[in-house]
Motif scaffolding. Structure first.
Motif, mmCIF file in Angstrom:
data_model
loop_
_atom_site.group_PDB
_atom_site.id
_atom_site.type_symbol
_atom_site.label_atom_id
_atom_site.label_comp_id
_atom_site.label_asym_id
_atom_site.label_seq_id
_atom_site.Cartn_x
_atom_site.Cartn_y
_atom_site.Cartn_z
ATOM 1 N N ASP A 118 4.058 4.629 6.101
ATOM 2 C CA ASP A 118 2.920 4.555 5.191
ATOM 3 C C ASP A 118 3.217 5.187 3.835
ATOM 4 O O ASP A 118 2.505 4.970 2.861
ATOM 5 N N LYS A 127 4.967 5.204 0.567
ATOM 6 C CA LYS A 127 5.565 4.080 -0.160
ATOM 7 C C LYS A 127 6.443 4.557 -1.309
ATOM 8 O O LYS A 127 6.049 5.405 -2.109
ATOM 9 N N ILE A 185 9.595 0.657 1.303
ATOM 10 C CA ILE A 185 9.758 0.242 -0.096
ATOM 11 C C ILE A 185 8.587 -0.630 -0.508
ATOM 12 O O ILE A 185 8.405 -1.734 0.008
ATOM 13 N N LEU A 186 7.769 -0.111 -1.414
ATOM 14 C CA LEU A 186 6.590 -0.841 -1.877
ATOM 15 C C LEU A 186 7.032 -2.081 -2.645
ATOM 16 O O LEU A 186 6.634 -3.196 -2.356
ATOM 17 N N THR A 187 7.883 -1.875 -3.619
ATOM 18 C CA THR A 187 8.409 -3.003 -4.378
ATOM 19 C C THR A 187 9.659 -2.570 -5.113
ATOM 20 O O THR A 187 9.991 -1.383 -5.197
ATOM 21 N N VAL A 188 10.354 -3.582 -5.654
ATOM 22 C CA VAL A 188 11.583 -3.344 -6.393
ATOM 23 C C VAL A 188 11.344 -3.840 -7.809
ATOM 24 O O VAL A 188 10.977 -4.993 -7.992
ATOM 25 N N THR A 189 11.490 -2.980 -8.788
ATOM 26 C CA THR A 189 11.192 -3.438 -10.145
ATOM 27 C C THR A 189 12.476 -3.699 -10.925
ATOM 28 O O THR A 189 13.559 -3.266 -10.544
ATOM 29 N N ASP A 228 4.047 6.520 -3.787
ATOM 30 C CA ASP A 228 4.087 7.952 -3.501
ATOM 31 C C ASP A 228 5.379 8.599 -3.998
ATOM 32 O O ASP A 228 5.409 9.771 -4.352
ATOM 33 N N LEU A 282 17.166 -6.139 2.726
ATOM 34 C CA LEU A 282 15.795 -6.111 2.224
ATOM 35 C C LEU A 282 15.152 -7.489 2.186
ATOM 36 O O LEU A 282 13.943 -7.601 2.034
#
Lengths: 326, 520, 230
Positions: free
Chosen positions: A147, A149, A187-191, A207, A324
């Motif tokens: 949970d 992130k 991993i919430l996202t990859v920018t 987080d 991923l």
């Protein structure tokens, strides 16, 4: 078009006629913004050189490679450790002529061409008001609750993202894929770049964020916010530096040499922490600006040399992508 | 009685020349990049995965945008209410927003700690997760729903009011009205809107990456960026750019092939009196659609404004000079756009060669990075490319808005030809006098709209300037990125608000200019 | 004055053929049922519809000339004025398509508007005046154009009978003042009798040569008889 070219020619000519010699320094895009290090470096160097330092900013490597031997640069500042191999291969650069033993880096530096002017390490940054028990090691990080992130950067488009992939490679080697698999649900996202990630973190969307060990310094010294911390891992942190190179075909060799010497000076080095939010490359810790020595920094430092990185990089990125993507 | 259209005697060459120069600018860039490449180039697993994802997300985004645009356009077409004109204008705002700004706004609403998630939390529900394909599609719909709505609304308003009057007199139920009157128009408008949005989403990159959730959401544009700026593999970059052009080009050609010629009526933005939609149920349905669309599109805009206000005071002075630079780059690119779009749309309005319109879509499908790098290579032997940074940016931005401008102008051009072609010919009006006396006054309203769109898109575009940019030539989006890149998120939010204001302001100024003196 | 020789027009399934001559100063009514090809015939003479054969105006072959190079002024059913230009500007276009008028030309425009009774309306736009006044403005432009041949494709069809008659009279005056030959399409036989001296009857793509109006009206051929309902 023709008119414009004429204008360009006139501009170039008027520069040549000017009495004071001009040192053209190519720099990364962020460098010359009024809050960046550029203006201070320019003022500091012009005080001692009796010359005019002109920054020209943009994408360094694409520009150098496209311009090739026609480049107007006398000095290039801001080449990161991951592009030095490519920059070296252009054969545009001459030895920096400075004493590498004066450097205060956490690793041994014996490169005669590219001279580091700052450094830092990758680190995961968290907000202590939101994470009560931060991970104490890389293993802890992998074992964290899903949970929590994390937002990271793409190794194919960002320097810090690439450093993370090499970091995981250096810590886990053959087990890198397993490590990524454990990290993946967190991993919430990859920018695309560091800025977008960091924005997501400060907005409270994520987080933790992949950033640098020096990131808390900005919050501490510029915002008096002491809640942002870097999680320090005993497995080690990946080292990154930015370097300066002298262009071999420069028409201002003395000025270029003077600039290389200036980079090693205490004046220049004491500018770096607060102007660039990174650590000085040639300044003993006791001379760092107030408070900086208290910044938590890793004991162990990991780094792949150019040749080592060239060997593992492509495979490490592919492992990251494949794991991923599942 | 047969009515024949008399071709308008503008120069027969300017249109093809303008379209040809666009094509040449792009091809020359591609050739320049290819000439520096190391061959051969091979595509790996990751590239094909990127291609699949790119096409799939574009398809979904275009589909969802169009499907939702239909009921919204239908509701807007048949309802009158106070503030309707303002709402239609505001609904267009997301389309002209810079991507990164819009994503910031979307996250405030739909993010993990956004308003919706907080609302869900009150009921003990888990937060919304928009990272992944759904996030990419959500963002693309946010950008393109207004465009789709506008295009479809225009089609709807092309149905003559008399037909609805006739339907009302015959007491046709809504279903029959839909089948006999509305469906034929939708069939004409929807494929074109779909294709345009599909192509826009093909080249999307920043959105896909931030909301994509991981490397699965990799687009070709990202691979192009990687090849150009990170690996500096020009051969790969050229091949990927070509691949993107081919995919977008075939989509464009397919759409144009499906697309019947658009009728010459020009839709006026006036709701038509309808007799088939009087029921309370239908009224409630339309109200719901308009309400939903307005909420979805306008709330994130409000969020951007709210978070930007605090940062306005913290902006360094360089941001203001960057805003000035952006404004004049936008002005320049708008002038270039108008110079290209007028002759091209006049030519396309008269030619029977359907493929011609596909030419303009190429400008949209070409990667700005490819064009920028190509021109850097071409200029470099003769002059310092940085001297041309803003000119190249203005040119590239103009080409990006060309497909929209042509779509907006063409119906008006067709109408001018149909209504005043013979009269102009009988009076011997030709060349510049024809443009000045007849065409420009007649197309002023759509021209203002197209110019506004171009100016706003240009203001918000980061585009190629990053490759060339010198400190003094930074544009506002670039300066905003720099602020974000040095921890100054609050000041960056202020810059985003300034960017939003500038983009909307320039759009409004052009659009108002067009409408102020437009003649009925 | 106008000589049409072996004119052939084919549009889709419709074909029209014509050979006839009109003498200088004649005012010819073109009548016939809907869809007979009246507008097509005038369109071809005016240069708006491609055709085969030869068209002479004032002894000059204009078959391949652009509409404005044929010595012809034409008024259409609608769209005879640009709505975004003033009446004076609309008339001025008849003198110079660039609208860059000399003082003398501007005076001629005023004079023409005065002649059709629009002296006070120079600065008005078409949307601000009545249908009859719009027709007058279009006629004022015909006046300044001064072309030897005038084609009327029912420009007054939307006006009431009294106003239409008034316009036909004004057209006759304008034609007399400029010495123009006139070809006008009409549906109403009384219009033909009022404003024309000759009649061309068009039916199913056939074009009869002009005949004196009194002759043909008193003794119409069967097809015309059927059309007139007599």
């Amino acid at each position: 078009m023709k008119y414009l070219m004429t204008t360009a020619a006139v501009l170039a000519a008027s520069v040549a006629w000017a009495e004071t010699p001009v040192l053209t320094v190519y720099a990364g895009d962020y460098f010359t913004s009024e809050w960046g290090p550029g203006p201070k470096i320019e003022a500091g160097f012009e005080e001692i050189c009796e010359c005019d330092l002109e920054f020209s900013t943009g994408d360094l490597m694409p520009r150098l490679l496209l311009e090739g031997a026609r480049t107007k640069a006398d000095v290039v500042i801001g080449l990161t450790t991951d592009v030095t191999a490519k920059a070296r291969a252009t054969e545009l650069f001459a030895p920096h002529g400075q004493d590498n033993s004066a450097l205060t880096l956490p690793i041994v530096w014996d490169d005669e061409i590219f001279l580091p002017f700052n450094y830092g390490h990758t680190a995961f940054i968290y907000d202590e008001t939101r994470i009560e028990t931060p991970p104490a090691s890389f293993a802890d990080l992998l074992a964290m609750d899903d949970d929590i992130k994390i937002v990271i950067q793409d190794p194919r488009t960002s320097i810090s993202g690439l450093a993370l992939v090499l970091w995981v490679q250096a810590v886990y080697g053959d087990k890198a894929a397993d490590a990524w698999a454990q990290l993946s649900p967190k991993i919430l996202t990859v920018t695309k770049d560091w800025s977008a990630s960091y924005g997501l973190f400060t907005d409270g969307e994520a987080d933790m964020v992949l950033s640098y060990t020096t990131s808390p310094a900005y919050h501490m010294f510029a915002e008096e916010d002491f809640t942002k911390k870097a999680a320090i891992f005993p497995e080690g942190h990946y080292f990154m530096a930015e370097t300066v190179g002298k262009v071999a075909a420069t028409d201002q060799p003395e000025l270029a040499d003077a600039f290389m010497a200036y980079v090693m000076s205490t004046d220049f080095q004491t500018l770096i922490p607060t102007a660039n939010w990174s650590l000085p490359s040639a300044l003993p810790e006791d001379q760092w600006p107030e408070g900086w020595a208290q910044l938590p920094l890793p004991e162990k430092v990991l780094f792949y040399s150019e040749t080592e990185a060239a060997e593992v990089q492509a495979q490490a990125i592919e492992t990251w992508r494949a794991t991923l993507s599942q | 009685m047969a009515r024949h259209t008399q071709p308008i005697k503008t120069s027969t060459l300017t249109g093809p020349i303008a379209a040809g120069s666009v094509f040449f600018l792009i091809l020359a860039a591609l050739a320049a990049v290819a000439s520096k490449a190391q061959w051969p180039v091979t595509f790996g697993v990751a590239d094909w995965a990127a291609l699949r994802f790119t096409v799939w997300q574009s398809f979904l985004s275009a589909l969802v945008s169009v499907v939702f645009a239909i009921p919204v356009a239908r509701a807007l077409a048949r309802r009158r209410f106070v503030g309707r004109g303002l709402l239609v204008t505001l609904l267009g705002a997301p389309f002209i927003l810079p991507v990164i700004v819009a994503v910031m706004g979307l996250l405030v609403v739909f993010g993990r700690s956004g308003w919706v998630s907080q609302g869900l939390g009150l009921f003990g529900l888990p937060p919304l997760s928009i990272y992944g394909l759904n996030g990419v599609v959500l963002a693309h719909v946010f950008f393109n729903l207004p465009l789709a709505t506008r295009l479809i609304l225009q089609g709807w308003q092309a149905i003559p009011a008399e037909q609805f009057r006739l339907a009302g007199q015959l007491g046709l139920p809504p279903v029959v009205v839909f089948r006999t009157l509305e469906w034929p128009v939708l069939r004409q408008v929807v494929p074109g809107a779909f294709a345009l949005i599909f192509v826009i989403c093909l080249t999307s990159f920043a959105v896909a990456l931030t909301l994509g959730g991981g490397p699965r959401a990799t687009t070709i544009e990202l691979a192009i960026y990687q090849a150009f700026r990170f690996e500096f593999d020009l051969g790969r970059a050229a091949m990927l750019s070509l691949l993107q052009l081919v995919v977008a080009g075939s989509a464009a050609v397919a759409a144009l092939w499906m697309l019947p010629p658009i009728a010459a009526q020009m839709g006026r933005d006036r709701p038509v009196q309808r007799w088939d939609a009087r029921g309370a149920g239908l009224r409630a349905l339309d109200t719901m659609w308009i309400g939903l669309a307005a909420t979805f599109l306008l709330v994130p805009l409000g969020a951007i404004a709210a978070s930007g206000l605090a940062g306005l005071g913290q902006m360094p002075s360089q941001v203001w000079s960057a805003a000035w630079t952006s404004a004049w780059v936008a002005a320049l690119s708008t002038v270039v756009l108008v110079a290209l779009a007028l002759p091209i749309s006049m030519w396309l309005a008269q030619t029977r060669w359907g493929g011609a319109e596909a030419l303009t879509l190429v400008g949209l499908a070409a990667s700005p990075l490819m064009i920028g790098t190509g021109w850097f290579i071409l200029i470099n032997p003769f002059a310092a490319p940085t001297q041309f940074a803003l000119i190249v940016t203005a040119l590239v931005n103009a080409m990006m808005s060309l497909p929209f401008a042509v779509r907006i102008l063409m119906p008006a051009m067709r109408q001018v030809i149909a209504e005043y072609g013979r009269l102009s010919a009988s009076l011997g009006l030709s060349g510049l006098a024809l443009w000045r006396i007849v065409v420009l006054p007649r197309v002023r309203a759509p021209l203002g709209f197209a110019a506004g769109l171009a100016a706003a898109l240009s203001v918000g575009d980061l585009g190629v300037v990053a490759l060339f940019a010198d400190g003094d030539r930074a544009t506002l989006p670039l300066q905003m990125y720099r602020l974000m890149g040095s921890y100054r998120t609050d000041a960056a939010a202020g810059a985003a608000l300034l960017l939003l204001t500038l983009a909307l302001g320039m759009f409004w100024a052009c659009d108002a200019w067009g409408r102020r003196h437009a003649e009925g | 004055m106008l000589k049409v020789e072996g004119l052939k027009i084919s549009l889709g399934g419709f074909a029209l053929q014509a050979s006839f001559e009109v003498d200088a100063g004649q005012r010819v009514a073109v009548i016939g049922p809907s869809g007979a090809g009246k507008s097509t015939l005038l369109g071809a003479i005016g240069g708006y519809i491609p055709s085969e054969g030869r068209i002479d105006v004032g002894g000059k072959d204009v078959s391949n000339a652009a509409p404005d190079q044929r010595g012809i002024a034409m008024l259409f059913q609608d769209g005879n004025l640009f709505p975004h230009l003033t009446l004076a500007q609309n008339v001025g276009l008849g003198l110079r398509p660039s609208l860059r008028l000399t003082d003398g030309e501007r005076a001629r425009v005023s004079e023409a508007l005065d002649q059709v009774g629009l002296a006070a309306f120079e600065a008005r736009k078409p949307g601000d005046v009545s249908g009859g006044q719009q027709s007058r403005a279009a006629l004022a432009r015909v006046l300044v154009q001064g072309k030897p041949l005038l084609l009327l494709d029912e420009p007054f069809a939307a006006l009431g009978p009294a106003l239409r008659g008034e316009m036909l009279d004004l057209t006759s005056t304008v034609a007399r003042d400029t010495g123009a030959t006139v070809l006008m399409i009409t549906h109403a036989p009384e219009d033909a009798e009022r404003a024309a001296d000759h009649v061309i009857f068009v039916d199913e793509g056939r074009v009869e040569p002009p005949q004196p109006v009194s002759e043909i009206m008193s003794n119409p051929p069967p097809a015309l008889r059927a059309y007139l309902g007599r």
